[in-house]
Write a protein that holds these residues in place. Structure first.
Motif, PDB file in Angstrom:
ATOM      1  N   ASP B  14      10.992   8.487  81.563  1.00  0.00           N
ATOM      2  CA  ASP B  14      10.666   8.825  80.170  1.00  0.00           C
ATOM      3  C   ASP B  14       9.159   8.809  79.895  1.00  0.00           C
ATOM      4  N   ARG B  15       8.345   8.418  80.865  1.00  0.00           N
ATOM      5  CA  ARG B  15       6.899   8.422  80.641  1.00  0.00           C
ATOM      6  C   ARG B  15       6.195   9.527  81.446  1.00  0.00           C
ATOM      7  N   VAL B  16       7.006  10.481  81.905  1.00  0.00           N
ATOM      8  CA  VAL B  16       6.489  11.664  82.604  1.00  0.00           C
ATOM      9  C   VAL B  16       7.199  12.852  81.960  1.00  0.00           C
ATOM     10  N   THR B  17       6.448  13.744  81.340  1.00  0.00           N
ATOM     11  CA  THR B  17       7.148  14.794  80.602  1.00  0.00           C
ATOM     12  C   THR B  17       6.564  16.188  80.834  1.00  0.00           C
ATOM     13  N   THR B  18       7.467  17.167  80.763  1.00  0.00           N
ATOM     14  CA  THR B  18       7.057  18.569  80.802  1.00  0.00           C
ATOM     15  C   THR B  18       7.569  19.267  79.546  1.00  0.00           C
ATOM     16  N   ASN B  19       7.949  18.465  78.554  1.00  0.00           N
ATOM     17  CA  ASN B  19       8.383  18.993  77.252  1.00  0.00           C
ATOM     18  C   ASN B  19       7.314  19.923  76.676  1.00  0.00           C
ATOM     19  N   GLU B  20       7.728  21.104  76.239  1.00  0.00           N
ATOM     20  CA  GLU B  20       6.773  22.141  75.829  1.00  0.00           C
ATOM     21  C   GLU B  20       5.893  21.701  74.650  1.00  0.00           C
ATOM     22  N   THR B  21       6.522  21.031  73.684  1.00  0.00           N
ATOM     23  CA  THR B  21       5.767  20.602  72.512  1.00  0.00           C
ATOM     24  C   THR B  21       4.677  19.616  72.927  1.00  0.00           C
ATOM     25  N   ILE B  22       5.028  18.700  73.810  1.00  0.00           N
ATOM     26  CA  ILE B  22       4.052  17.700  74.252  1.00  0.00           C
ATOM     27  C   ILE B  22       2.968  18.358  75.111  1.00  0.00           C
ATOM     28  N   LEU B  23       3.355  19.275  75.978  1.00  0.00           N
ATOM     29  CA  LEU B  23       2.352  20.007  76.758  1.00  0.00           C
ATOM     30  C   LEU B  23       1.379  20.714  75.803  1.00  0.00           C
ATOM     31  N   ASP B  24       1.936  21.322  74.757  1.00  0.00           N
ATOM     32  CA  ASP B  24       1.106  22.048  73.801  1.00  0.00           C
ATOM     33  C   ASP B  24       0.114  21.106  73.105  1.00  0.00           C
ATOM     34  N   GLN B  25       0.604  19.914  72.739  1.00  0.00           N
ATOM     35  CA  GLN B  25      -0.288  18.929  72.093  1.00  0.00           C
ATOM     36  C   GLN B  25      -1.458  18.532  72.999  1.00  0.00           C
ATOM     37  N   HIS B  26      -1.236  18.648  74.287  1.00  0.00           N
ATOM     38  CA  HIS B  26      -2.286  18.251  75.240  1.00  0.00           C
ATOM     39  C   HIS B  26      -3.066  19.455  75.785  1.00  0.00           C
ATOM     40  N   SER B  27      -2.952  20.564  75.097  1.00  0.00           N
ATOM     41  CA  SER B  27      -3.620  21.795  75.560  1.00  0.00           C
ATOM     42  C   SER B  27      -4.900  22.076  74.789  1.00  0.00           C
ATOM     43  N   ARG B  28      -5.205  21.290  73.766  1.00  0.00           N
ATOM     44  CA  ARG B  28      -6.282  21.658  72.827  1.00  0.00           C
ATOM     45  C   ARG B  28      -7.030  20.426  72.329  1.00  0.00           C
ATOM     46  N   ASP B  29      -8.217  20.671  71.759  1.00  0.00           N
ATOM     47  CA  ASP B  29      -8.877  19.619  70.976  1.00  0.00           C
ATOM     48  C   ASP B  29      -9.118  20.164  69.567  1.00  0.00           C
ATOM     49  N   GLU B  30     -10.087  19.629  68.832  1.00  0.00           N
ATOM     50  CA  GLU B  30     -10.285  20.066  67.447  1.00  0.00           C
ATOM     51  C   GLU B  30     -11.264  21.239  67.341  1.00  0.00           C
ATOM     52  N   SER B  31     -11.605  21.849  68.457  1.00  0.00           N
ATOM     53  CA  SER B  31     -12.640  22.876  68.441  1.00  0.00           C
ATOM     54  C   SER B  31     -12.064  24.271  68.595  1.00  0.00           C
TER      55      SER B  31
END
Lengths: 452, 452
Positions: B14-31
């Protein structure tokens, strides 16, 4: 051609010497470490000349030892085995004072008092003040600090940019003139304190400060060192922005009085200084008075005029020379640990006991506001027992500090004397340092046998 | 087994994920930088787990991207091509408050507001305050700073020790708990600001301060930005120990009023704050008043109660969000140069002209006491012309700063956006940085494509 002939061609014959007296001057520092002669001393006048010299050293695989004034305390400038000492005394110019930016650009051979004399014209001063009138190149190399670091920071905090000749002769700048930067790796930080092992500093851009509007100094006497240390902890915890807070034990006060012809109380004493505006200072001083009196202060005297204040700090700066002068034929060994402030009282108590038990001549002085204190030991380097005792003592002091999250050297640097503690202090991080050294200096020519 | 299966075995499924929403959250910053998905996101709970994960990444030659909260502004957390994002949200504990030593030990996922909430119980505070409520791991990685740096220093100044997992999985400590040290190379300094390219920070020991006895804030309005900047230079040159001095131009004041529901004058404004004892503060404020009035200040208002003061700084911290909120559909691009203070007025004058000429939506805010200012530009990332205009503008601003001894980034870091200026800013020193990177990270797995 051999190395010396090539050097004479690159510089000029009169700036390359094998004169015995000059070799001897470059064989030692101010410590007990055994002197060793270099093979040759060179006096470059520019970064380009330093680069040429270093390229030759690489070719001949000859050690290179940068030399300021030889005031280091851990054998930093002692050649490993022969090698070439680079003396920076001809690179001693204050190049630029940017008064509106609070910046100054200097050559590495400029001393701190020379710089302050120049800065005074602009109402500015350079804050870092080790006991010796060291060169700024040397102070950067060892990450020196002094009595004002509690307020203004250490040498590393003052360095905005260095011009450095790398171990293979390339000339770089490690920083810029801006107050802060997040651009790339912090090379300023790694070159400051690298003790000449990563390159030669050939220019420094340093932060300076306006001379404070008001300055007030004081001496506070205590019956015990413990009381004095507890007072310091109280001052810091009250958030008083003290500019200087120095401890001298009774023995050190005696040596100071003898050498500086002062007649201060020969009790454990704090030398204090406050910088700021008039009203704020007054309130800080009142609060400090309350704190020291609550901690067993037996007398507090304020130095109201500038002459008395200057005398006070001159006496403090000359403390090490007072010991040397008072103990002819002996050599100075100084411990230099720094600990979290909550462990300072315990550490100094432990240290005093250890000195008494050792039977050695020694006293304690220190920049106690930073958690940094020194035991000044005068030892007969021909007396094996004294040397052994002092080494055991130093080891105890260092072990005590390391066990409490402290460091084996707060401001003197590693040099030769603190090498044996590097593994214990840094653990596997020492390998990172060694990798950085190896990748920049593949022939290991830059001040080899120092730090590692 | 493949990488993801091995990761699930080392951590927990449960601490290793390929969930699309979570991947998306980790694809960007505030710029404005283009998002790119990682291949997998892991949530370690300890340095040992981070070490295991990094060892696997080496085995599979997979890029590793440390991720705090994704509030960076130069694309720091955007994966280069797939790769593994290490999310530190489960390592979010304040581990120890050493109130007598003014030190705190935290995990990297702790945010600055979370830390300050905890510290308040002890009468302490952590000084560094970027606009975002960033994690302390992220703030160390980019060497963040903020409104109080003019008095208390930047992130690098607060770091006493880091626990770091190196690119090959070894765990080291970069410092100690003492106030100062001259022992070995300054690893704290080089890991702070290394943007995850040299390792993963898994623990930080940071310096904290006592909450000042007295605090006073003010807003000073001016008819022109020039007047405001000249007033700042005057305050600094008078040696007033100001705690905060922030500039917002008229356009920024409008955005702030709209977003924060304030009704401040919509003129170029300085937000000021003073920390100290009551008497000293009073004198500093009187002196500051004289200086700002001499420099064309049209109105100065003091925030006497804590609520109004908090509102002032919240409004300032939310300035970037005010722009984002006021310009839906657009993305934020922020310039971040820092210059010697004597060049600040000229730089900001030049910048304002350039913004007006570009026709872009943008205003100026800045930590002007450090010589650091930002142009906040709102751009439509689908409009090629706007992107091009903003890039030309950024380039002009950077060139102006570099030509005057400044830096391309005062506090946001290099990330992706400032890579193109590294060669120009650092010259041959960039090779030293690359050597350090290569020797620690031979497989180039740690946040590759950042900085260099």
């Amino acid at each position: 051609m051999n190395l010396i002939e090539e050097l004479k061609e690159k510089l000029a014959p009169d700036r390359v010497t094998t004169n015995e007296t000059i070799l001897d001057q470059h064989s030692r520092d101010e410590s007990y470490h055994t002197p060793r002669l270099p093979e040759v001393v060179v006096f470059p006048e520019s970064a380009e000349e330093v680069s040429e010299v270093i390229k030759l050293a690489n070719q001949y695989k000859t050690p290179v030892i940068p030399f300021g004034l030889g005031s280091s305390l851990e054998g930093h400038v002692i050649p490993p085995n022969r090698g070439m000492s680079i003396d920076f005394s001809l690179m001693n110019k204050v190049l630029e004072v940017r008064e509106n930016d609070f910046l100054v650009k200097v050559q590495p051979g400029v001393t701190r008092s020379q710089l302050n004399k120049e800065l005074k014209k602009y109402g500015l001063f350079f804050t870092v003040d080790p006991g010796a009138d060291a060169t700024l190149g040397g102070m950067a190399a060892t990450n020196a600090s002094g009595t004002t670091s509690v307020k203004y920071g250490i040498m590393r905090d003052q360095v905005r940019d260095l011009e450095v000749v790398l171990p293979e002769g390339e000339i770089i700048h490690t920083g810029n003139l801006a107050e802060k930067s997040s651009s790339g790796y912090h090379l300023n930080g790694i070159f400051v304190g690298s003790e000449g092992t990563l390159g030669c500093i050939t220019e420094l851009t340093l932060k300076v400060y306006g001379i404070p509007e008001h300055i007030m100094a004081a001496r506070a006497s205590f019956s015990t060192v413990d009381d004095a240390v507890n007072a310091v902890v109280g001052i810091l915890q009250a958030g008083i922005p003290i500019a200087r807070v120095e401890l001298l034990d009774a023995f050190s006060m005696k040596e100071v009085n003898l050498y500086s012809e002062t007649n201060y109380n020969e009790q454990p004493t704090l030398f204090l200084e406050f910088h700021g505006n008039e009203a704020g200072l007054k309130q800080d001083i009142e609060f400090t008075k309350d704190i020291v009196l609550d901690n067993g202060c037996t007398a507090i005297e304020f130095e109201t005029d500038t002459a008395a204040r200057n005398q006070l700090w001159e006496a403090r700066h000359n403390a090490a020379y007072a010991y040397i002068h008072g103990n002819p034929g002996k050599k100075l060994m100084v411990t230099d640990v720094c600990l979290p402030i909550s462990h300072l009282a315990g550490a100094i108590k432990d240290a005093r006991k250890a000195v008494e038990e050792s039977g050695l001549v020694g006293g304690i002085v220190g920049h106690v506001g930073d958690g940094n204190y020194h035991i000044l030991l005068m030892i007969d380097v021909n007396n094996k027992e004294e040397i052994q005792k002092s080494e055991i003592l130093n080891e105890c002091i260092v072990e005590y500090a390391l066990a409490r999250g402290g460091t084996c050297t707060g401001e003197h640097g590693v040099g030769i004397g603190k090498q044996k503690y590097q593994e214990k202090e840094h653990g596997p991080a020492l390998e990172v340092m060694k990798k950085f050294k190896a990748v920049l200096d593949p022939n290991n020519i830059m001040n080899p046998n120092k730090i590692f």
